[in-house]
Design a protein around this motif. Structure first.
Motif, mmCIF file in Angstrom:
data_model
loop_
_atom_site.group_PDB
_atom_site.id
_atom_site.type_symbol
_atom_site.label_atom_id
_atom_site.label_comp_id
_atom_site.label_asym_id
_atom_site.label_seq_id
_atom_site.Cartn_x
_atom_site.Cartn_y
_atom_site.Cartn_z
ATOM 1 N N ARG A 163 0.825 -1.207 0.000
ATOM 2 C CA ARG A 163 0.000 0.000 0.000
ATOM 3 C C ARG A 163 0.860 1.258 0.000
ATOM 4 N N GLU A 164 1.951 1.239 0.754
ATOM 5 C CA GLU A 164 2.854 2.389 0.806
ATOM 6 C C GLU A 164 3.544 2.612 -0.538
ATOM 7 N N LYS A 165 3.948 1.534 -1.196
ATOM 8 C CA LYS A 165 4.575 1.670 -2.511
ATOM 9 C C LYS A 165 3.586 2.225 -3.530
ATOM 10 N N ARG A 166 2.348 1.740 -3.464
ATOM 11 C CA ARG A 166 1.317 2.242 -4.362
ATOM 12 C C ARG A 166 1.045 3.725 -4.109
ATOM 13 N N ASP A 167 0.848 4.067 -2.841
ATOM 14 C CA ASP A 167 0.551 5.460 -2.495
ATOM 15 C C ASP A 167 1.687 6.388 -2.889
ATOM 16 N N TYR A 168 2.914 5.945 -2.651
ATOM 17 C CA TYR A 168 4.073 6.779 -3.001
ATOM 18 C C TYR A 168 4.148 6.987 -4.519
ATOM 19 N N ALA A 169 3.916 5.917 -5.281
ATOM 20 C CA ALA A 169 3.954 6.029 -6.736
ATOM 21 C C ALA A 169 2.855 6.960 -7.234
ATOM 22 N N MET A 170 1.677 6.849 -6.642
ATOM 23 C CA MET A 170 0.570 7.721 -7.045
ATOM 24 C C MET A 170 0.894 9.185 -6.739
ATOM 25 N N LEU A 171 1.384 9.446 -5.544
ATOM 26 C CA LEU A 171 1.738 10.816 -5.170
ATOM 27 C C LEU A 171 2.883 11.349 -6.026
ATOM 28 N N ALA A 172 3.849 10.485 -6.342
ATOM 29 C CA ALA A 172 4.982 10.905 -7.169
ATOM 30 C C ALA A 172 4.501 11.364 -8.543
ATOM 31 N N LEU A 173 3.551 10.647 -9.117
ATOM 32 C CA LEU A 173 3.024 11.043 -10.428
ATOM 33 C C LEU A 173 2.132 12.277 -10.327
ATOM 34 N N LEU A 174 1.351 12.369 -9.259
ATOM 35 C CA LEU A 174 0.516 13.556 -9.081
ATOM 36 C C LEU A 174 1.378 14.805 -8.912
ATOM 37 N N GLY A 223 4.915 15.057 -9.329
ATOM 38 C CA GLY A 223 6.006 15.196 -10.293
ATOM 39 C C GLY A 223 5.559 15.502 -11.709
ATOM 40 N N CYS A 224 4.364 15.023 -12.075
ATOM 41 C CA CYS A 224 3.879 15.214 -13.448
ATOM 42 C C CYS A 224 2.702 16.172 -13.530
ATOM 43 N N GLY A 225 2.153 16.530 -12.394
ATOM 44 C CA GLY A 225 1.008 17.436 -12.402
ATOM 45 C C GLY A 225 -0.249 16.801 -12.959
ATOM 46 N N LEU A 226 -0.411 15.504 -12.722
ATOM 47 C CA LEU A 226 -1.588 14.808 -13.247
ATOM 48 C C LEU A 226 -2.825 15.112 -12.406
ATOM 49 N N ALA A 236 10.118 10.022 -10.004
ATOM 50 C CA ALA A 236 8.747 9.543 -10.129
ATOM 51 C C ALA A 236 8.707 8.242 -10.931
ATOM 52 N N LYS A 237 9.553 8.131 -11.949
ATOM 53 C CA LYS A 237 9.619 6.890 -12.741
ATOM 54 C C LYS A 237 10.127 5.741 -11.884
#
Length: 111
Positions: free
Chosen positions: A33-44, A46-49, A90-91
């Motif tokens: 869950r932490e890896k998923r949340d971190y990846a989601m936040l990183a894309l939000l 870092g990429c402005g999604l 983020a990648k």
């Protein structure tokens, strides 16, 4: 006035760099869950999604272009199509999540 375009004006609540870093550091961890949340936040962050763009993101959307990773032909708000660069950090977060979750579906994050 309702309906007036606000070009060049920030609306809503914006996080500072320090606040964004704090949110990311608190989300980091070794559990799924932490890896998923971190990846989601990183894309939000870092990429402005937008949230809808994030949950609709598919593996085929992420491509390497001119030695850099990008989300290619992202269909966003109002049907606008754009290409969004992905920062290296983020990648890496996205790759960690993908490896941990296994590639069960074409989408990175299920709705």
């Amino acid at each position: 006035m309702k309906g007036v375009k606000q070009l060049g004006h920030r609306s809503g609540n914006w996080l500072s760099l320090e606040q964004s870093s704090e949110v990311l550091s608190r989300a980091r961890g070794d559990r799924m869950r932490e890896k998923r949340d971190y990846a989601m936040l990183a894309l939000l962050f870092g990429c402005g999604l937008r949230r809808s763009e994030l949950v609709g993101l598919e593996m085929s959307d992420v491509q390497k272009r001119q030695e850099h990773w990008a989300i290619v032909d992202l269909i966003g708000k109002g049907g606008h199509i754009r290409t969004v660069p992905i920062p290296e950090w983020a990648k890496r977060a996205l790759d960690e999540w993908t490896v941990a979750a296994g590639s069960r579906t074409e989408r990175f994050f299920e709705e």
